[in-house]
Motif scaffolding. Structure first.
Motif, PDB file in Angstrom:
ATOM      1  N   GLN A 174      41.800   1.193  34.633  1.00 14.07           N
ATOM      2  CA  GLN A 174      40.505   1.309  33.971  1.00 14.07           C
ATOM      3  C   GLN A 174      39.856   2.658  34.286  1.00 14.07           C
ATOM      4  N   PRO A 175      39.412   3.383  33.254  1.00 11.07           N
ATOM      5  CA  PRO A 175      38.731   4.665  33.483  1.00 11.07           C
ATOM      6  C   PRO A 175      37.445   4.454  34.281  1.00 11.07           C
ATOM      7  N   ALA A 176      37.186   5.358  35.211  1.00 14.25           N
ATOM      8  CA  ALA A 176      35.984   5.267  36.048  1.00 14.25           C
ATOM      9  C   ALA A 176      34.722   5.437  35.203  1.00 14.25           C
ATOM     10  N   ASP A 177      34.790   6.355  34.245  1.00 12.48           N
ATOM     11  CA  ASP A 177      33.644   6.622  33.376  1.00 12.48           C
ATOM     12  C   ASP A 177      34.077   6.408  31.926  1.00 12.48           C
ATOM     13  N   PRO A 178      33.746   5.269  31.336  1.00  7.94           N
ATOM     14  CA  PRO A 178      34.190   4.987  29.968  1.00  7.94           C
ATOM     15  C   PRO A 178      33.633   5.935  28.909  1.00  7.94           C
ATOM     16  N   THR A 179      32.621   6.726  29.268  1.00 10.42           N
ATOM     17  CA  THR A 179      32.067   7.676  28.301  1.00 10.42           C
ATOM     18  C   THR A 179      32.774   9.026  28.349  1.00 10.42           C
ATOM     19  N   ASN A 180      33.630   9.222  29.360  1.00  9.31           N
ATOM     20  CA  ASN A 180      34.328  10.499  29.515  1.00  9.31           C
ATOM     21  C   ASN A 180      35.788  10.216  29.889  1.00  9.31           C
ATOM     22  N   VAL A 181      36.576   9.793  28.899  1.00 10.43           N
ATOM     23  CA  VAL A 181      37.946   9.360  29.147  1.00 10.43           C
ATOM     24  C   VAL A 181      38.935  10.448  28.749  1.00 10.43           C
ATOM     25  N   ASN A 182      39.879  10.718  29.634  1.00 12.29           N
ATOM     26  CA  ASN A 182      40.943  11.681  29.375  1.00 12.29           C
ATOM     27  C   ASN A 182      42.165  10.917  28.830  1.00 12.29           C
ATOM     28  N   SER A 239      44.807  12.046  27.598  1.00 14.57           N
ATOM     29  CA  SER A 239      46.113  12.661  27.849  1.00 14.57           C
ATOM     30  C   SER A 239      46.776  12.001  29.065  1.00 14.57           C
ATOM     31  N   ASP A 240      45.976  11.301  29.880  1.00 19.62           N
ATOM     32  CA  ASP A 240      46.497  10.510  30.996  1.00 19.62           C
ATOM     33  C   ASP A 240      46.960   9.167  30.440  1.00 19.62           C
ATOM     34  N   TRP A 241      48.086   8.679  30.919  1.00 20.01           N
ATOM     35  CA  TRP A 241      48.645   7.426  30.398  1.00 20.01           C
ATOM     36  C   TRP A 241      47.837   6.197  30.801  1.00 20.01           C
ATOM     37  N   ARG A 242      47.085   6.254  31.887  1.00 17.44           N
ATOM     38  CA  ARG A 242      46.383   5.074  32.387  1.00 17.44           C
ATOM     39  C   ARG A 242      45.354   4.513  31.408  1.00 17.44           C
ATOM     40  N   PRO A 243      44.429   5.325  30.889  1.00 17.91           N
ATOM     41  CA  PRO A 243      43.472   4.751  29.927  1.00 17.91           C
ATOM     42  C   PRO A 243      44.140   4.292  28.641  1.00 17.91           C
ATOM     43  N   ARG A 244      45.230   4.930  28.273  1.00 22.73           N
ATOM     44  CA  ARG A 244      45.948   4.496  27.062  1.00 22.73           C
ATOM     45  C   ARG A 244      46.557   3.116  27.278  1.00 22.73           C
ATOM     46  N   LEU A 294      55.824   4.470  33.877  1.00 27.02           N
ATOM     47  CA  LEU A 294      54.929   5.624  33.930  1.00 27.02           C
ATOM     48  C   LEU A 294      54.402   5.907  35.332  1.00 27.02           C
ATOM     49  N   SER A 295      54.344   4.886  36.147  1.00 26.01           N
ATOM     50  CA  SER A 295      53.888   5.102  37.523  1.00 26.01           C
ATOM     51  C   SER A 295      54.993   5.663  38.396  1.00 26.01           C
ATOM     52  N   GLY A 296      56.194   5.811  37.828  1.00 23.43           N
ATOM     53  CA  GLY A 296      57.301   6.377  38.581  1.00 23.43           C
ATOM     54  C   GLY A 296      57.946   5.394  39.523  1.00 23.43           C
TER      55      GLY A 296
END
Length: 137
Positions: free
Chosen positions: A58-66, A68-73, A99-101
């Protein structure tokens, strides 16, 4: 609770490996039980997996999601009603491991029930599985 604090059940060499391995192992075991004893609705599974993976995805800040990182996707699959079958949820867990290796032998092995899925799973294959399940359901 126990779904959030899976470290109570599993121990490993490093804190990163512990978290990754424990979340994947707990999710895979949960899905095995859900397969044997199906809940009334797929939403139960979706909500329980969100608890298991929340701290990892889960993104720490849902208003500023990156994105390009696989986690929020990957988190997006657990917060939207794309997935409806155990097979689809297993693909999400396999993608998390990949994805976590943690599926290539560097850390703890992928849980047995999803090992065969880890090498070939992609975001596209999860989306495609979700689309084909909704068309047939």
């Amino acid at each position: 609770g126990y779904l959030e604090n899976h470290g109570l059940f599993f121990r490993s060499r490093s804190s990163t490996t512990t978290t990754v391995a424990a979340a994947a192992q707990l999710a895979a075991e949960y899905l095995d039980y859900a397969d044997r004893y199906p809940p009334p609705c797929y939403l139960y599974i979706q909500k329980h997996l969100r608890w298991i993976f929340r701290s990892e995805l889960q993104p720490a800040d849902p208003t500023n999601v990156n994105y390009s990182d696989w986690r929020p996707r990957l988190w997006g699959f657990l917060v939207r009603p794309y997935l409806r079958t155990i097979a689809q949820f297993r693909l999400v867990v396999a993608l998390y491991v990949k994805l976590s290796g943690d599926g290539d032998g560097d850390g703890v092995r992928a849980p047995e029930s999803i090992q065969h899925l880890v090498n070939d799973v992609t975001f596209k294959s999860v989306r495609k599985a979700a689309t084909s399940a909704s068309m047939s359901g």
